[in-house]
Motif scaffolding. Structure first.
Motif, PDB file in Angstrom:
ATOM      1  N   THR A 459       0.822  -1.210   0.000  1.00 25.25           N
ATOM      2  CA  THR A 459       0.000   0.000   0.000  1.00 25.25           C
ATOM      3  C   THR A 459       0.856   1.261   0.000  1.00 25.25           C
ATOM      4  OG1 THR A 459      -0.059  -0.132   2.410  1.00 25.25           O
ATOM      5  CG2 THR A 459      -1.957  -1.041   1.243  1.00 25.25           C
ATOM      6  N   GLU A 460       2.096   1.141   0.500  1.00 20.66           N
ATOM      7  CA  GLU A 460       2.924   2.331   0.723  1.00 20.66           C
ATOM      8  C   GLU A 460       3.981   2.499  -0.360  1.00 20.66           C
ATOM      9  OE1 GLU A 460       1.963   4.164   3.422  1.00 20.66           O
ATOM     10  OE2 GLU A 460       0.448   2.576   3.545  1.00 20.66           O
ATOM     11  N   HIS A 461       4.282   3.732  -0.663  1.00 21.77           N
ATOM     12  CA  HIS A 461       5.287   4.038  -1.689  1.00 21.77           C
ATOM     13  C   HIS A 461       6.640   3.417  -1.363  1.00 21.77           C
ATOM     14  CE1 HIS A 461       8.283   6.644  -3.745  1.00 21.77           C
ATOM     15  NE2 HIS A 461       7.440   6.485  -4.730  1.00 21.77           N
ATOM     16  N   HIS A 462       7.017   3.413  -0.085  1.00 20.37           N
ATOM     17  CA  HIS A 462       8.340   2.893   0.285  1.00 20.37           C
ATOM     18  C   HIS A 462       8.415   1.371   0.232  1.00 20.37           C
ATOM     19  CE1 HIS A 462       6.335   3.026   4.382  1.00 20.37           C
ATOM     20  NE2 HIS A 462       6.658   1.765   4.245  1.00 20.37           N
ATOM     21  N   GLN A 463       7.293   0.715  -0.031  1.00 18.93           N
ATOM     22  CA  GLN A 463       7.318  -0.747   0.015  1.00 18.93           C
ATOM     23  C   GLN A 463       7.928  -1.389  -1.229  1.00 18.93           C
ATOM     24  OE1 GLN A 463       3.242  -1.456   1.202  1.00 18.93           O
ATOM     25  NE2 GLN A 463       3.842  -1.742   3.346  1.00 18.93           N
ATOM     26  N   ALA A 464       8.094  -0.637  -2.292  1.00 18.02           N
ATOM     27  CA  ALA A 464       8.759  -1.193  -3.486  1.00 18.02           C
ATOM     28  C   ALA A 464       9.464  -0.039  -4.182  1.00 18.02           C
ATOM     29  CB  ALA A 464       7.743  -1.850  -4.415  1.00 18.02           C
ATOM     30  N   LEU A 465      10.784  -0.043  -4.113  1.00 21.50           N
ATOM     31  CA  LEU A 465      11.522   1.132  -4.602  1.00 21.50           C
ATOM     32  C   LEU A 465      12.069   0.971  -6.014  1.00 21.50           C
ATOM     33  CD1 LEU A 465      13.298   2.181  -1.286  1.00 21.50           C
ATOM     34  CD2 LEU A 465      11.396   3.340  -2.405  1.00 21.50           C
ATOM     35  N   GLY A 466      11.571  -0.013  -6.764  1.00 18.69           N
ATOM     36  CA  GLY A 466      11.976  -0.143  -8.165  1.00 18.69           C
ATOM     37  C   GLY A 466      13.349  -0.778  -8.302  1.00 18.69           C
ATOM     38  N   GLY A 467      13.965  -0.555  -9.461  1.00 19.99           N
ATOM     39  CA  GLY A 467      15.222  -1.239  -9.750  1.00 19.99           C
ATOM     40  C   GLY A 467      16.311  -0.296 -10.196  1.00 19.99           C
ATOM     41  N   SER A 468      17.196  -0.832 -11.042  1.00 20.51           N
ATOM     42  CA  SER A 468      18.399  -0.090 -11.417  1.00 20.51           C
ATOM     43  C   SER A 468      18.123   1.014 -12.431  1.00 20.51           C
ATOM     44  CB  SER A 468      19.411  -1.060 -12.013  1.00 20.51           C
ATOM     45  OG  SER A 468      18.874  -1.643 -13.186  1.00 20.51           O
ATOM     46  N   GLY A 469      17.059   0.870 -13.181  1.00 18.02           N
ATOM     47  CA  GLY A 469      16.755   1.855 -14.224  1.00 18.02           C
ATOM     48  C   GLY A 469      17.378   1.476 -15.542  1.00 18.02           C
ATOM     49  N   GLY A 470      18.685   1.238 -15.552  1.00 11.43           N
ATOM     50  CA  GLY A 470      19.369   0.941 -16.817  1.00 11.43           C
ATOM     51  C   GLY A 470      19.733  -0.523 -16.966  1.00 11.43           C
ATOM     52  N   GLN A 471      19.279  -1.357 -16.043  1.00  7.25           N
ATOM     53  CA  GLN A 471      19.609  -2.796 -16.023  1.00  7.25           C
ATOM     54  C   GLN A 471      21.115  -3.039 -16.039  1.00  7.25           C
ATOM     55  OE1 GLN A 471      17.054  -1.992 -18.620  1.00  7.25           O
ATOM     56  NE2 GLN A 471      15.664  -2.089 -16.883  1.00  7.25           N
ATOM     57  N   GLY A 472      21.877  -2.091 -15.559  1.00  3.07           N
ATOM     58  CA  GLY A 472      23.312  -2.333 -15.366  1.00  3.07           C
ATOM     59  C   GLY A 472      23.453  -3.192 -14.120  1.00  3.07           C
ATOM     60  N   VAL A 473      23.830  -4.451 -14.289  1.00  2.00           N
ATOM     61  CA  VAL A 473      23.870  -5.353 -13.131  1.00  2.00           C
ATOM     62  C   VAL A 473      24.967  -4.880 -12.173  1.00  2.00           C
ATOM     63  CG1 VAL A 473      24.139  -7.736 -12.372  1.00  2.00           C
ATOM     64  CG2 VAL A 473      22.985  -7.244 -14.523  1.00  2.00           C
ATOM     65  N   GLY A 474      24.687  -4.986 -10.891  1.00  2.00           N
ATOM     66  CA  GLY A 474      25.605  -4.467  -9.878  1.00  2.00           C
ATOM     67  C   GLY A 474      24.931  -3.370  -9.070  1.00  2.00           C
ATOM     68  N   TYR A 475      23.714  -3.015  -9.437  1.00  2.00           N
ATOM     69  CA  TYR A 475      22.974  -1.991  -8.679  1.00  2.00           C
ATOM     70  C   TYR A 475      22.319  -2.568  -7.429  1.00  2.00           C
ATOM     71  CZ  TYR A 475      19.011   0.813  -7.149  1.00  2.00           C
ATOM     72  OH  TYR A 475      18.112   1.505  -6.369  1.00  2.00           O
ATOM     73  N   ALA A 476      21.829  -3.810  -7.517  1.00  2.00           N
ATOM     74  CA  ALA A 476      20.927  -4.315  -6.474  1.00  2.00           C
ATOM     75  C   ALA A 476      21.556  -4.232  -5.073  1.00  2.00           C
ATOM     76  CB  ALA A 476      20.494  -5.751  -6.786  1.00  2.00           C
ATOM     77  N   ALA A 477      22.817  -4.636  -4.947  1.00  2.00           N
ATOM     78  CA  ALA A 477      23.412  -4.636  -3.603  1.00  2.00           C
ATOM     79  C   ALA A 477      23.642  -3.214  -3.071  1.00  2.00           C
ATOM     80  CB  ALA A 477      24.697  -5.455  -3.590  1.00  2.00           C
ATOM     81  N   PRO A 478      24.359  -2.360  -3.787  1.00  2.00           N
ATOM     82  CA  PRO A 478      24.557  -1.015  -3.230  1.00  2.00           C
ATOM     83  C   PRO A 478      23.263  -0.208  -3.174  1.00  2.00           C
ATOM     84  CG  PRO A 478      25.461  -1.137  -5.451  1.00  2.00           C
ATOM     85  CD  PRO A 478      25.102  -2.541  -5.046  1.00  2.00           C
ATOM     86  N   GLY A 479      22.389  -0.395  -4.159  1.00  2.00           N
ATOM     87  CA  GLY A 479      21.108   0.322  -4.151  1.00  2.00           C
ATOM     88  C   GLY A 479      20.330  -0.016  -2.889  1.00  2.00           C
ATOM     89  N   ALA A 480      20.376  -1.303  -2.514  1.00  2.00           N
ATOM     90  CA  ALA A 480      19.666  -1.746  -1.314  1.00  2.00           C
ATOM     91  C   ALA A 480      20.273  -1.112  -0.061  1.00  2.00           C
ATOM     92  CB  ALA A 480      19.728  -3.269  -1.214  1.00  2.00           C
ATOM     93  N   VAL A 481      21.595  -1.062  -0.011  1.00  2.00           N
ATOM     94  CA  VAL A 481      22.261  -0.505   1.179  1.00  2.00           C
ATOM     95  C   VAL A 481      21.936   0.986   1.316  1.00  2.00           C
ATOM     96  CG1 VAL A 481      24.509  -0.031   2.244  1.00  2.00           C
ATOM     97  CG2 VAL A 481      24.094  -2.249   1.169  1.00  2.00           C
ATOM     98  N   GLY A 482      21.972   1.699   0.197  1.00  5.31           N
ATOM     99  CA  GLY A 482      21.659   3.135   0.238  1.00  5.31           C
ATOM    100  C   GLY A 482      20.227   3.383   0.676  1.00  5.31           C
ATOM    101  N   ALA A 483      19.296   2.616   0.118  1.00  6.23           N
ATOM    102  CA  ALA A 483      17.888   2.783   0.488  1.00  6.23           C
ATOM    103  C   ALA A 483      17.682   2.424   1.956  1.00  6.23           C
ATOM    104  CB  ALA A 483      17.006   1.914  -0.404  1.00  6.23           C
ATOM    105  N   ALA A 484      18.394   1.381   2.409  1.00  6.82           N
ATOM    106  CA  ALA A 484      18.253   0.959   3.809  1.00  6.82           C
ATOM    107  C   ALA A 484      18.748   2.047   4.760  1.00  6.82           C
ATOM    108  CB  ALA A 484      19.018  -0.342   4.043  1.00  6.82           C
ATOM    109  N   LEU A 485      19.767   2.770   4.328  1.00  9.33           N
ATOM    110  CA  LEU A 485      20.276   3.865   5.165  1.00  9.33           C
ATOM    111  C   LEU A 485      19.190   4.940   5.338  1.00  9.33           C
ATOM    112  CD1 LEU A 485      22.635   5.287   6.629  1.00  9.33           C
ATOM    113  CD2 LEU A 485      23.316   6.231   4.417  1.00  9.33           C
ATOM    114  N   ALA A 486      18.510   5.267   4.247  1.00  7.26           N
ATOM    115  CA  ALA A 486      17.420   6.254   4.338  1.00  7.26           C
ATOM    116  C   ALA A 486      16.273   5.699   5.182  1.00  7.26           C
ATOM    117  CB  ALA A 486      16.931   6.618   2.944  1.00  7.26           C
TER     118      ALA A 486
END
Ligand SMILES: Cc1ncc(C[n+]2csc(CCOP(=O)(O)OP(=O)(O)O)c2C)c(N)n1
Ligand SMILES: [Mg+2]
Length: 611
Positions: A459-486
């Motif tokens: 129901t909430e916007h923060h419940q699914a934050l999307g993906g890498s945008g450009g499908q450049g593999v290697g985003y998922a791990a750091p993207g997750a850490v950055g989002a988790a910090l917020a």
């Protein structure tokens, strides 16, 4: 062994490590003293740069160190007190940008990234491209030495350029290379404003070495006020016309992609959909629409488009792909919608198009093309729809039934192979849901295992934050850490499905998560390979009528299998695995959650089916 003996023997032993430590202490005490001929710099230019950065409200700067910004680094730490911004130590520049990318989507504001101008920026470039494709702001500062007469011989020459932004200029929204501190202040504020105005994008400001390291000579430096632009609403008359088309339609469909920036966007889309009783297809670039709402029809995209008479596109990155199929590899194209379908598009896409990189996708005309920010335009559109005042409740009833069928179908599909080992991705998703359903959870990367969007109530916007945008593999791990910090600041529990291939591009981000105490649950989707590429190879081999069983060659990450639990543990992250029995996942997740709730990252490695 005595030090003397060691030096004589010329070989390294455990005592050698002690020697290195002693030497480091000696060097440290020397470094604290001035050297002969040193001229004290009371107030380096980099202190003023920190004053500027502080006015931007950046909470963090992700960085991997480099001498091209050593003065700025020191100013952030000592002059700025390492608070707002605080440095985040990253073990790879791509991780720094990936973290900033994920953070911005969760925090709703940019993170800074400080890069070593040439080599650091080269490492960072794919991450910047991902953020560009995902329309996410990142505030990048790149150190560089422009004045050739002032460069230290050797490395500093190898790491200097005439034009630091050149290699990423196609995928940053704006860049500048300030040659005075006043110039730095104005360009930094301008860059921040531009980056955060939809369409949001990365920006880059050069920080010249001499400007950083020289004493501040200029008098009366001024930092311009930071005021963000309000995003543009589409033309009111055009929105009124769109409302007319939508209310006059028999079978309208709404397709949303990178639309909602926050919960307000979700609320406004619900209001529009309900006013029209129109089905919504959420493509998942952002969380746009509650998954259990009877008007959520995301799994029915193709059939809805086929039958539609009016389709409304909201910040859809690939409009052509919504109306056409394209067979692979035969490239047979098929327009799947009705010939007379009317397309309305609300987007800022036309504003940021660039020539070289092709992320703008194939051209698709819209019958009514409205240039404007979709989220900002929704309330006016809903108002126009309500003004027309038609009742669509009969359509709503039918859609509710179709929604229920869609969800039941997804549940049935998820149950296939429930107890198999390796574990199915649907079972993996269900086990994670079992563990987090009572928590304020956030799925910080939501495009790699897509079952969650089909099965979990969101129901909430923060419940699914999307993906890498450009499908450049290697985003998922750091993207997750950055989002988790917020998310940490918001008290949310961050979870992510972590593909194995993605993690291994730069696994040092696990250490960053441990070091900075970023709570995040990594649940590994470990299929021991680059499975998407396996599928490509299988397809090619079938078409060439050759051996399909060799598709793992060049694509496997096995023999030896990587022990992800050990990889995480070696970097200070609590971890368990590899788990092969699906029944063992739930208890492991409970143990991991305890760690995450205590404020640290945790990783559970599960050996999974390919998809
Ligand atoms: C930087 C980069 N290199 C290569 C690719 C090509 N590629 C697309 S998917 C994929 C496999 C990724 O493996 P993993 O993250 O484990 O996901 P899986 O396909 O196994 O689910 C690769 C290598 C890419 N998209 N980006
Ligand atoms: Mg994989």
């Amino acid at each position: 062994m005595e030090r003397r003996d060691f030096l004589k023997a010329g070989i390294g032993t455990a005592t050698a490590a002690a020697t290195v430590v002693a030497q480091a202490a000696e060097t440290k005490s020397k470094a604290e003293k001035l050297l002969p001929g040193d001229i004290v710099v009371e107030r380096p230019g980099s202190d003023f740069m920190v004053d500027v950065i502080k006015t931007l409200g950046l909470e963090y700067i992700a960085t991997n160190p480099g001498a091209s910004f050593r003065s700025l680094h020191e100013s952030v730490v000592n002059y700025g007190g390492n608070r707002k911004p605080e440095l985040l130590t990253c073990l790879h520049e791509e991780s720094a940008v990936g973290m900033a990318h994920g953070y911005a989507k969760a925090a709703g504001k940019p993170m800074g990234v400080m890069l070593h101008g040439t080599v650091g920026l080269q490492h960072a470039s794919m991450g910047i491209y991902n953020a560009w494709c995902d329309r996410v702001p990142v505030f990048i500062i790149a150190g560089n030495g422009l004045d050739a007469s002032q460069r230290r011989p050797g490395t500093e020459w190898n790491h200097s350029v005439q034009d630091v932004a050149l290699m990423v200029r196609d995928y940053v929204k704006w860049d500048d290379y300030p040659v005075s501190l006043q110039h730095f202040a104005e360009s930094a504020v301008r860059a921040y404003k531009i980056a955060t105005t939809p369409p949001c994008e990365p920006v880059l400001i050069g920080a010249d070495i001499d400007l950083q390291e020289d004493e501040i000579h200029a008098e009366g430096l001024k930092i311009p006020k930071v005021v963000q632009s309000r995003p543009p609403q589409g033309d009111r008359a055009a929105l009124a016309e769109a409302a007319k088309w939508l209310t006059g339609a028999e079978a309208p469909v709404i397709i949303a992609d990178r639309m909602a920036r926050d919960q307000q966007g979700v609320r406004d889309l619900v209001a529009l959909a309900e006013a029209l009783q129109a089905p919504v297809v959420d493509l998942g670039g952002r969380m746009n629409f509650p998954t259990q709402h009877p008007l959520c029809h995301s799994d029915r995209r193709r059939e809805l488009v086929r039958d539609a008479d009016v389709v409304l596109l909201l910040e859809v990155s690939d409009p052509w792909g919504q109306f056409n199929t394209f067979s692979d590899p035969h490239k047979r194209q098929n327009f799947i919608a009705k010939k007379e379908v009317k397309i309305i598009s609300i987007t800022m896409q036309d504003v940021y198009i660039r020539a070289n990189y092709q992320d703008f996708q194939r051209y698709q005309h819209a019958d009514l093309s409205i240039s404007g920010d979709a989220q900002t335009s929704l309330p006016a559109l809903a108002e126009e729809v309500k003004k027309i005042g038609k009742n669509f409740s009969a359509r709503g009833e039918k859609l509710r039934a179709a929604h229920n069928t869609m969800r039941a179908r997804a549940r049935d599909a998820a149950a296939v192979g429930w107890d198999t080992s390796p574990v199915t991705t649907a079972r993996l998703t269900a086990e994670l849901w079992g563990a987090i359903k009572g928590e304020p959870w956030s799925l910080v990367v939501s495009d790699r295992v897509t079952w969650a969007r089909r099965l979990w109530p969101m129901t909430e916007h923060h419940q699914a934050l999307g993906g890498s945008g450009g499908q450049g593999v290697g985003y998922a791990a750091p993207g997750a850490v950055g989002a988790a910090l917020a998310n940490k600041a918001k008290g949310l529990l961050s979870v992510t499905f972590q593909p194995d291939g993605d993690l291994m591009y730069a696994p040092g981000v696990l250490w960053t998560a441990a070091y900075h105490k970023i709570p995040l649950l990594f649940l590994m989707h470990n299929n021991r390979g680059y499975y998407q590429e396996v599928m490509h190879l299988q397809r090619m081999a079938s078409l060439h009528k050759r051996r399909v069983d060799q598709a793992w060659i060049g694509n496997t990450i096995d023999n030896p299998a990587i022990d992800y639990a050990k990889l995480a543990q070696s970097q200070g992250v609590w971890a368990e695995g590899p788990i092969k029995d699906p029944k063992a996942i739930g208890p492991a997740l409970q143990r991991a959650l305890k760690v995450v709730k205590s404020g640290a990252p945790a990783l559970v490695d599960v050996v999974c089916q390919p998809r």
